[in-house]
Design a protein around this motif. Structure first.
Motif, short mmCIF file in Angstrom:
data_model
loop_
_atom_site.label_atom_id
_atom_site.label_comp_id
_atom_site.label_asym_id
_atom_site.label_seq_id
_atom_site.Cartn_x
_atom_site.Cartn_y
_atom_site.Cartn_z
N MET A 90 18.39 -42.42 -52.50
CA MET A 90 18.75 -41.71 -53.72
C MET A 90 19.78 -40.64 -53.34
O MET A 90 19.50 -39.80 -52.46
CB MET A 90 17.51 -41.06 -54.31
N ALA A 91 20.94 -40.67 -53.96
CA ALA A 91 21.98 -39.71 -53.59
C ALA A 91 22.92 -39.48 -54.77
O ALA A 91 23.28 -40.43 -55.47
CB ALA A 91 22.78 -40.24 -52.40
N ASP A 92 23.30 -38.22 -54.96
CA ASP A 92 24.38 -37.91 -55.90
C ASP A 92 25.66 -37.81 -55.08
O ASP A 92 25.89 -36.82 -54.39
CB ASP A 92 24.10 -36.60 -56.64
N LEU A 93 26.47 -38.86 -55.14
CA LEU A 93 27.65 -38.95 -54.27
C LEU A 93 28.83 -38.12 -54.77
O LEU A 93 29.90 -38.17 -54.18
CB LEU A 93 28.05 -40.43 -54.12
N SER A 94 28.61 -37.37 -55.85
CA SER A 94 29.67 -36.48 -56.32
C SER A 94 29.51 -35.07 -55.75
O SER A 94 30.28 -34.17 -56.07
CB SER A 94 29.68 -36.41 -57.86
N ALA B 37 27.84 -35.23 -49.48
CA ALA B 37 26.86 -36.28 -49.79
C ALA B 37 26.99 -37.48 -48.84
O ALA B 37 25.98 -38.06 -48.43
CB ALA B 37 27.03 -36.76 -51.24
N ALA B 38 28.22 -37.84 -48.50
CA ALA B 38 28.41 -39.03 -47.66
C ALA B 38 27.84 -38.81 -46.26
O ALA B 38 27.18 -39.69 -45.71
CB ALA B 38 29.89 -39.37 -47.57
N GLU C 201 35.15 -36.03 -55.48
CA GLU C 201 34.17 -36.27 -54.41
C GLU C 201 33.65 -37.71 -54.51
O GLU C 201 33.59 -38.43 -53.51
CB GLU C 201 32.98 -35.29 -54.52
N LEU C 202 33.27 -38.11 -55.73
CA LEU C 202 32.68 -39.44 -55.94
C LEU C 202 33.68 -40.56 -55.66
O LEU C 202 33.34 -41.57 -55.03
CB LEU C 202 32.17 -39.54 -57.39
#
Ligand SMILES: NC(=O)c1ccc[n+]([C@@H]2O[C@H](COP(=O)([O-])OP(=O)(O)OC[C@H]3O[C@@H](n4cnc5c(N)ncnc54)[C@H](OP(=O)(O)O)[C@@H]3O)[C@@H](O)[C@H]2O)c1
Length: 266
Positions: free
Chosen positions: A59-63, A67-68, A110-111
Motif C-alpha cells: 500500500m503506497a501513495d506514490l504522489s 514514496a518510491a 511526484e506520481l
C-alpha cells in the motif's frame, strides 16, 4: 528450472494495472501489487494466489515525496527481486493550473515523473546484473498532443515518460533490459470517474475505446519483442500517426477544440 519472474505493478487496484497483474500471472510470474486502496489490492492478490502465484500487496501513495525509495525498501525487505517493473499508476489534475494549489501540482509530478524514474533507478541495477529485465512505463497518447486548458501538466508529464523510456532503452536494451513507453488512447477504466473528467461529450472517443486487457496484452507482448513505443489498438495508432505528422499549428487547433468539452474551469 528457472525461478519464476517477479513483476512489480503500480496502480494495480484497477484498470490497466489490474489487467497487467492478471496477465503477468498468466505468463507465469509472481507479482507485487501497489496502490493506495489496500482492500482492492488484497482482493486481487487473493484471486491471483488461486492460480498458484505469489502475490504481495504494497500500500503506497506514490504522489508523496520519497514514496518510491520507501516502496523499493519494502519490496527488497519482502525478499522479492524485481524482474519486471510496470510504472502504471496515474491520475490527472483536471482543473486549470492557476486555480489549483501548488501542492496538488507537485503531487502530480511526484506520481507521474519522479516515482517512475526512481523505481526504475532502484530496480535497474539488479536487472542489469542478471542481463534480463523489463520496464513498461504507461504514458498516454496525450504525450503527442499540443496541450490544452486544464490537465495542464498531464501532456508534459506523459511526454517525460515517453522520452525517459526512449533514452533508457537506448542505454540498456543491448544489456537485456527492454524499456517501453505505452501510449494508450481512450481506455474504459475508472480513470474518468476517479479524476472527475466530464464524459458527456465523449461519445465518439468512447466508441473507439479499448479495454484495459487489450492495452495490457499489446503492451506486454510488444515490450517482450523489444518495441520502444507502443500505441495500443487500431484507432489510437491512426490518431498517433496524425499527431506525429500534422503541422504543429493544425495539431494545436485540433487538440484544443477536442479538449474544450472536458474543461472544468478553475
Ligand atoms: N483510461 C484512459 O483512457 C487512459 C488513457 C491513456 C493513459 N492512461 C494511463 O493509464 C494509467 C492507468 O490508468 P487507468 O486508466 O487504469 O485508470 P484507473 O482505473 O483510475 O487506475 C489508476 C491506478 O493508479 C493508482 N493511483 C492513482 N493515484 C495514485 C497514488 N497517488 N498512489 C498510488 N497509486 C495511485 C490507482 O489506485 P488507488 O486509487 O487505489 O491508489 C489505480 O490503481 C495511468 O497512468 C493513466 O494516466 C489512461
Amino acid at each position: 528450472m528457472n525461478p519464476r519472474r517477479y513483476a512489480l505493478i503500480t496502480g494495480a487496484s484497477s484498470g490497466i494495472g489490474a489487467a497487467m497483474a492478471r496477465l503477468a500471472v498468466s505468463n507465469g510470474c509472481d507479482v507485487g501489487l501497489v496502490a493506495r486502496r489496500a482492500d482492492r489490492l488484497e482482493a486481487l492478490a487473493d484471486e491471483l494466489r488461486a492460480s498458484d502465484a505469489r502475490a504481495g500487496v504494497f500500500m503506497a501513495d506514490l504522489s508523496q515525496a520519497g514514496a518510491a525509495q520507501k516502496l523499493a525498501g519494502e519490496v527488497s525487505a519482502s525478499g522479492a527481486r524485481v524482474d519486471i517493473l510496470v510504472n502504471n499508476a496515474g491520475a490527472t489534475v483536471t482543473k486549470g493550473f492557476a486555480g489549483t494549489a501548488l501542492a496538488e501540482q507537485i503531487a502530480f509530478l511526484e506520481l507521474t515523473v519522479v516515482t517512475p524514474a526512481a523505481l526504475a533507478h532502484a530496480f535497474l541495477p539488479n536487472m542489469l546484473a542478471r542481463s534480463w529485465g523489463r520496464i513498461i512505463n504507461v504514458s498516454s497518447i496525450a504525450a503527442l498532443s499540443s496541450g490544452a486548458k486544464g490537465n495542464t501538466l498531464y501532456p508534459a508529464g506523459k511526454s517525460f515518460l515517453l522520452k525517459f523510456s526512449q533514452s533508457l532503452n537506448a542505454e540498456v536494451k543491448a544489456r537485456g533490459v527492454h524499456v517501453t513507453a505505452v501510449l494508450p488512447g481512450f481506455v474504459s477504466t475508472e480513470f474518468q470517474a476517479a479524476n472527475n473528467i466530464p464524459m458527456e461529450g465523449g461519445g465518439a472517443t468512447r466508441r473507439f475505446s479499448q479495454t484495459p486487457e487489450e492495452v495490457a496484452q499489446e503492451a506486454w507482448a510488444r515490450n517482450e519483442k523489444g518495441h520502444e513505443i507502443v500505441v495500443p489498438g487500431g484507432p489510437p495508432k491512426l490518431a498517433a500517426a496524425f499527431m506525429r505528422f500534422l503541422p504543429e499549428t493544425w495539431m494545436r487547433a485540433l487538440t484544443r477544440a477536442a479538449a474544450e468539452k472536458y474543461y472544468v474551469g478553475e
